[in-house]
Design an enzyme around this catalytic site. Sequence first.
Site, short mmCIF file in Angstrom:
data_model
loop_
_atom_site.label_atom_id
_atom_site.label_comp_id
_atom_site.label_asym_id
_atom_site.label_seq_id
_atom_site.Cartn_x
_atom_site.Cartn_y
_atom_site.Cartn_z
N SER A 186 12.40 0.76 -23.81
CA SER A 186 11.79 1.56 -22.74
C SER A 186 11.54 2.97 -23.26
O SER A 186 12.43 3.60 -23.85
CB SER A 186 12.74 1.63 -21.55
OG SER A 186 12.39 2.72 -20.72
N HIS B 250 8.16 -1.15 -23.19
CA HIS B 250 8.42 -1.17 -21.75
C HIS B 250 8.07 0.20 -21.17
O HIS B 250 8.64 1.22 -21.58
CB HIS B 250 9.89 -1.52 -21.53
CG HIS B 250 10.31 -1.64 -20.11
ND1 HIS B 250 10.25 -2.82 -19.39
CD2 HIS B 250 10.82 -0.72 -19.25
CE1 HIS B 250 10.72 -2.63 -18.18
NE2 HIS B 250 11.07 -1.36 -18.05
N ASP C 7 7.91 2.50 -17.85
CA ASP C 7 8.45 2.63 -16.50
C ASP C 7 7.55 3.54 -15.67
O ASP C 7 7.52 4.76 -15.88
CB ASP C 7 9.87 3.20 -16.57
CG ASP C 7 10.85 2.17 -17.13
OD1 ASP C 7 10.96 1.08 -16.56
OD2 ASP C 7 11.48 2.46 -18.18
N MET D 123 6.91 5.20 -12.18
CA MET D 123 7.67 5.55 -10.96
C MET D 123 6.87 6.52 -10.11
O MET D 123 6.19 7.40 -10.66
CB MET D 123 9.00 6.22 -11.36
CG MET D 123 9.84 5.38 -12.30
SD MET D 123 11.45 6.14 -12.55
CE MET D 123 12.10 5.13 -13.89
N HIS E 136 6.47 -1.77 -16.01
CA HIS E 136 7.44 -1.99 -14.92
C HIS E 136 7.08 -1.03 -13.80
O HIS E 136 7.33 0.17 -13.90
CB HIS E 136 8.85 -1.73 -15.48
CG HIS E 136 9.95 -1.85 -14.48
ND1 HIS E 136 11.23 -1.44 -14.74
CD2 HIS E 136 9.97 -2.34 -13.21
CE1 HIS E 136 11.99 -1.67 -13.69
NE2 HIS E 136 11.25 -2.21 -12.74
N MET F 165 7.69 0.68 -10.58
CA MET F 165 8.68 1.04 -9.56
C MET F 165 7.97 1.92 -8.55
O MET F 165 8.17 3.14 -8.48
CB MET F 165 9.88 1.75 -10.21
CG MET F 165 10.81 0.77 -10.93
SD MET F 165 11.89 1.56 -12.11
CE MET F 165 10.78 1.66 -13.51
N MET G 134 17.32 -5.99 -12.34
CA MET G 134 17.77 -4.62 -12.61
C MET G 134 19.30 -4.61 -12.65
O MET G 134 19.96 -5.06 -11.70
CB MET G 134 17.29 -3.67 -11.51
CG MET G 134 15.80 -3.40 -11.49
SD MET G 134 15.13 -2.80 -13.04
CE MET G 134 16.08 -1.30 -13.33
N PHE H 3 16.34 5.85 -13.28
CA PHE H 3 16.73 6.71 -14.40
C PHE H 3 17.30 5.88 -15.54
O PHE H 3 17.94 4.85 -15.31
CB PHE H 3 17.79 7.74 -13.95
CG PHE H 3 17.27 8.64 -12.87
CD1 PHE H 3 16.53 9.77 -13.19
CD2 PHE H 3 17.47 8.33 -11.53
CE1 PHE H 3 16.01 10.59 -12.19
CE2 PHE H 3 16.96 9.14 -10.53
CZ PHE H 3 16.23 10.27 -10.85
N GLY H 4 17.09 6.37 -16.77
CA GLY H 4 17.71 5.76 -17.94
C GLY H 4 19.13 6.28 -18.11
O GLY H 4 19.57 7.20 -17.41
N GLY H 5 19.84 5.66 -19.03
CA GLY H 5 21.16 6.17 -19.41
C GLY H 5 22.29 5.84 -18.45
O GLY H 5 23.37 6.44 -18.53
N ASP I 72 17.34 -5.18 -17.21
CA ASP I 72 16.89 -3.81 -17.46
C ASP I 72 17.93 -2.84 -16.90
O ASP I 72 18.20 -2.86 -15.69
CB ASP I 72 15.53 -3.61 -16.78
CG ASP I 72 14.93 -2.24 -17.02
OD1 ASP I 72 15.53 -1.43 -17.74
OD2 ASP I 72 13.84 -1.98 -16.47
N SER J 211 18.04 3.98 -23.76
CA SER J 211 18.88 4.89 -24.53
C SER J 211 19.50 4.22 -25.76
O SER J 211 19.69 4.89 -26.78
CB SER J 211 19.94 5.54 -23.65
OG SER J 211 20.35 4.68 -22.64
#
Length: 239
Positions: A6, A29, A31, A33, A62, A64, A133, A139-141, A171, A194
């Site tokens: 991602s 990937h 994202d 949003m 993806h 969102m 999910m 959010f990542g991380g 994911d 990440s």
Amino acid sequence: MRISPSILNTDFARLADEIAKVPSADAIHIDVMDNHFVPNLTIGRPVVECLRRVTDLTLDVHLMIDNPDLHALSYVSAGADLVTFHLEAAAQPVELARAIRSAGAGVGVAIKPATPAVAVEALIPEIDQVLVMSVEPGFGGQTLMISVLPKVTDIRAMIERSDQACWLAMDGGISVGTIDACVEAGADSFVAGSAVFGSADPDGAIVELRRLAEQALGRRLALMSTESIDRPAAVVVSQ
Ligand code: DX5
Ligand code: ZN
């Protein structure tokens, strides 16, 4: 086993350079949003169109966003190879899945952690990917929620029963420390943000995640074949 990095937590001013770091990726990937479906705002159609011009890798978008029924097809024309929308946001998921396929892209359906497995069952013949999910989207991380693993196992059983070719992706929070459990639960496709771009060697991180996933798959298949050898004996006992 498919590993899709991602780009969410990469340097958005240098996306082409970031993508060039991961030639071993099965897909990139992306994202998308909208600050409504999730509390974050990222990138949209014009950026996907630009990324299409700088890479031949599969673009896995993806969404969102609210109202994917209205917006998803524009990502196909922007060059996405696979468009995944959230079931919770779609008014007519079957019709939308068919429209995306007719437009020439693969289609995925994503579900948030609280959405049950049964919600996707009827859609499996219409789609190429279920995306579970393993964090709250946005959010990542974040840390993988192990509470979604039984749901992954249930969806794996649904896919096997349907006899359709359908990826089962996860994911959120995928790393060298969590990928084994996800494969053992039944997933075969992984988005990692990440764990890949936070590494000093992003491409090496993809290779390592794939190696671990394939190793875990070997263990899972060996376990399944042991169970099927044991099963006739169990049936005899129950008779
Ligand atoms: C989160 C996104 C993910 C995110 C994953 O809502 O859908 O794709 O980038 O990031 P990590 O792997 O860091 O959890
Ligand atoms: Zn994502």
